[in-house]
Design a protein around this motif. Structure first.
Motif, PDB file in Angstrom:
ATOM      1  N   LEU A 267       4.792  12.064  -4.830  1.00  0.00           N
ATOM      2  CA  LEU A 267       4.350  11.892  -3.446  1.00  0.00           C
ATOM      3  C   LEU A 267       4.212  13.252  -2.757  1.00  0.00           C
ATOM      4  CD1 LEU A 267       6.488   8.798  -2.355  1.00  0.00           C
ATOM      5  CD2 LEU A 267       4.061   8.855  -2.975  1.00  0.00           C
ATOM      6  N   ALA A 268       5.162  14.169  -3.007  1.00  0.00           N
ATOM      7  CA  ALA A 268       5.075  15.507  -2.426  1.00  0.00           C
ATOM      8  C   ALA A 268       3.866  16.259  -2.977  1.00  0.00           C
ATOM      9  CB  ALA A 268       6.357  16.285  -2.707  1.00  0.00           C
ATOM     10  N   ALA A 371       2.232   8.813 -11.971  1.00  0.00           N
ATOM     11  CA  ALA A 371       3.689   8.966 -11.858  1.00  0.00           C
ATOM     12  C   ALA A 371       4.263   8.100 -10.742  1.00  0.00           C
ATOM     13  CB  ALA A 371       4.035  10.434 -11.605  1.00  0.00           C
ATOM     14  N   ALA A 372       3.515   7.942  -9.647  1.00  0.00           N
ATOM     15  CA  ALA A 372       4.023   7.168  -8.508  1.00  0.00           C
ATOM     16  C   ALA A 372       3.922   5.667  -8.725  1.00  0.00           C
ATOM     17  CB  ALA A 372       3.267   7.546  -7.239  1.00  0.00           C
ATOM     18  N   THR A 373       3.063   5.240  -9.655  1.00  0.00           N
ATOM     19  CA  THR A 373       2.845   3.801  -9.834  1.00  0.00           C
ATOM     20  C   THR A 373       3.333   3.273 -11.173  1.00  0.00           C
ATOM     21  OG1 THR A 373       0.582   4.242 -10.640  1.00  0.00           O
ATOM     22  CG2 THR A 373       0.842   3.786  -8.288  1.00  0.00           C
ATOM     23  N   GLY A 386       0.850   1.761  -0.782  1.00  0.00           N
ATOM     24  CA  GLY A 386       1.041   2.147   0.611  1.00  0.00           C
ATOM     25  C   GLY A 386       1.663   3.521   0.758  1.00  0.00           C
ATOM     26  N   VAL A 387       2.728   3.798   0.001  1.00  0.00           N
ATOM     27  CA  VAL A 387       3.391   5.098   0.144  1.00  0.00           C
ATOM     28  C   VAL A 387       2.516   6.219  -0.416  1.00  0.00           C
ATOM     29  CG1 VAL A 387       5.714   4.120   0.162  1.00  0.00           C
ATOM     30  CG2 VAL A 387       4.692   4.795  -2.021  1.00  0.00           C
ATOM     31  N   MET A 392      -1.108  10.746   1.105  1.00  0.00           N
ATOM     32  CA  MET A 392      -2.459  11.311   1.143  1.00  0.00           C
ATOM     33  C   MET A 392      -2.942  11.518   2.575  1.00  0.00           C
ATOM     34  SD  MET A 392      -4.992  12.176  -0.986  1.00  0.00           S
ATOM     35  CE  MET A 392      -4.744  11.264  -2.502  1.00  0.00           C
ATOM     36  N   GLU A 393      -2.516  10.638   3.485  1.00  0.00           N
ATOM     37  CA  GLU A 393      -2.983  10.719   4.866  1.00  0.00           C
ATOM     38  C   GLU A 393      -2.167  11.703   5.698  1.00  0.00           C
ATOM     39  OE1 GLU A 393      -5.727   9.251   6.036  1.00  0.00           O
ATOM     40  OE2 GLU A 393      -5.966   8.720   3.936  1.00  0.00           O
TER      41      GLU A 393
END
Length: 443
Positions: A267-268, A371-373, A386-387, A392-393
């Motif tokens: 995420l980072a 990696a996030a999913t 969502g996260v 990204m936003e």
């Protein structure tokens, strides 16, 4: 022989249907992201036609991103509580209606309200599309490759939006910028029946209303306030801190903290790379027009140069994933991106950077998405989308605020200040590489 041939034909037909569904979801995702940047070059024309003030343009530019980013966690949660296809269709309907209202807006206030509605619809459709992605890919290997390609769709959409913004406003009215989203949303709703209508067991689960309210208000205030209101930024940070406290006490949290902690690095990386891309393109757009004297159309067309690299990144990441693993790709992508940013910092000849940086950014987005999913239970697929979308936003407005401030503080001239900001972004991205190599292997 006949039985084998029939089986092969049936298998090819099934794969074709999966590819058609993926193409539909990918087109929607690109359109949702392109709608963020699609009015960037058109803002002066909008200001003139709707008699808006200079400060009003900030609201017009941020309205879509604020509601999109602010509502993503809620959209992901609703996707997990309801059937993803139903949320997908509802989101597209709201997005399409908002796009039509924006194109027909008789006044500036109507345009801003329509952009907020567009973003709200996108916040429902985007995580639902991510949840549906696992159903349209036939197996684990195909899912990993599909998610790798999915990871670069956001950067492709942002580039497409910028190019269309300059091209359309150079030839016809800015109102035509919203015709494409209306058509895509309508086609998406009509074709959604081809998507699977499945869902996980949701017995005993409920919507965390306090968490949803705090997350939405906090993200929206933060995204709106960056670059325009310090008080809004402070309010957003306070609300997000309260959100963290509420999540600790909630029996059914909107975004479980262990879920977020286990995905903190991808995420980072997503947020940092999105921030670097938005800031680099923003600074280059100003440099090309203010220093080099290029027209808006020629400036927009220059941003077509990264398109081949972005397309190659998706194919490359999909092929390398099973060979080198997501961990090494998550380290290599930021390093290549950092090298590209250093090339872009040579503003006199930035063209090599326009190829190298998008290649690295595309690999980073692809690896971070996988990696996030990975290993996400079916009941949390919407949350993962969502996260990831929220990262990204949030990245671009934060990056723009910080890097533009660095550029302005370093030098009174545009060129040297922009170069320093790009080097700072390169250093931040390069720091994520060793963290990725130290990241524990997952299944």
């Amino acid at each position: 022989m006949t039985s084998t041939s029939a089986s092969a034909r049936l298998n090819n037909r099934t794969i074709g249907l999966d590819r058609a569904a993926f193409a539909l979801l990918a087109t929607i995702q690109v359109t949702l992201i392109a709608s963020i940047t699609v009015i960037t070059v058109a803002l002066p024309a909008i200001q003139r036609d709707l008699r808006a003030g200079p400060r009003d343009l900030v609201l017009a530019a941020s309205a879509y991103g604020s509601s999109f980013g602010g509502l993503l966690l809620l959209g992901g949660r609703l996707t997990d509580l309801l059937r993803p296809r139903a949320v997908f269709v509802a989101g597209l309907a709201v997005f399409g209606a908002g796009s039509a209202a924006a194109g027909l807006a008789p006044a500036f206030a109507v345009l801003v309200a329509a952009r907020f509605a567009q973003g709200a619809g996108a916040a429902l459709a985007a995580p639902a599309a991510m949840a549906l992605l696992g159903d349209v890919a036939p197996g684990p290997g195909e899912q990993a490759q599909a998610r790798a390609v999915w990871g670069i769709l956001s950067s492709a959409g942002a580039t497409l939006g910028t190019v269309l913004s300059g091209a359309v406003t150079s030839w016809v009215s800015w109102r035509w910028l919203f015709a494409g989203p209306v058509v895509v949303a309508a086609l998406g709703v009509a074709a959604a029946r081809r998507l699977p209508s499945t869902g996980a067991d949701r017995s005993g689960r409920r919507l965390d209303a306090p968490g949803a309210l705090l997350a939405t208000a906090g993200l929206a205030a933060l995204l709106y306030g960056l670059g325009s209101s310090v008080l809004a930024v402070l309010a957003g940070l306070v609300l997000l801190a309260l959100f963290g406290l509420v999540e600790r006490c909630s029996p059914d949290p909107l975004a479980p903290l262990p879920f977020l902690r286990s995905r903190a690095l991808p995420l980072a990386a997503t947020a940092l790379c999105a921030a670097a891309m938005a800031s680099a393109f923003y600074l280059l757009a100003l440099y090309f027009q203010q220093v080099r004297g290029l027209s808006p159309l020629r400036t927009s067309l220059l941003f077509l140069v990264p398109a081949p690299a972005l397309a190659a990144a998706g194919v490359l990441a999909g092929r390398l994933l099973p060979r080198v693993g997501v961990r090494r790709l998550l380290a290599a992508g930021p390093l290549v991106s950092a090298a590209g940013l250093l090339l872009l910092a040579r503003l006199g000849v930035p063209y090599a950077g326009l190829l190298v940086f998008p290649l690295g950014a595309g690999v980073t987005f692809a690896a971070a998405t996988v990696a996030a999913t990975e290993d996400v239970p079916a009941g949390q697929a919407g949350l993962a989308g969502g996260v990831l979308g929220a990262a990204m936003e949030v990245g671009p407005p934060v990056g723009l605020t910080v890097l533009v401030a660095i550029a302005n503080a370093h030098s009174g001239e545009a060129g040297p200040g922009y170069a320093v900001a790009l080097r700072v972004a390169a250093a931040a991205l390069a720091l994520t590489a060793p963290l990725a190599l130290l990241r524990r292997r997952t299944r």
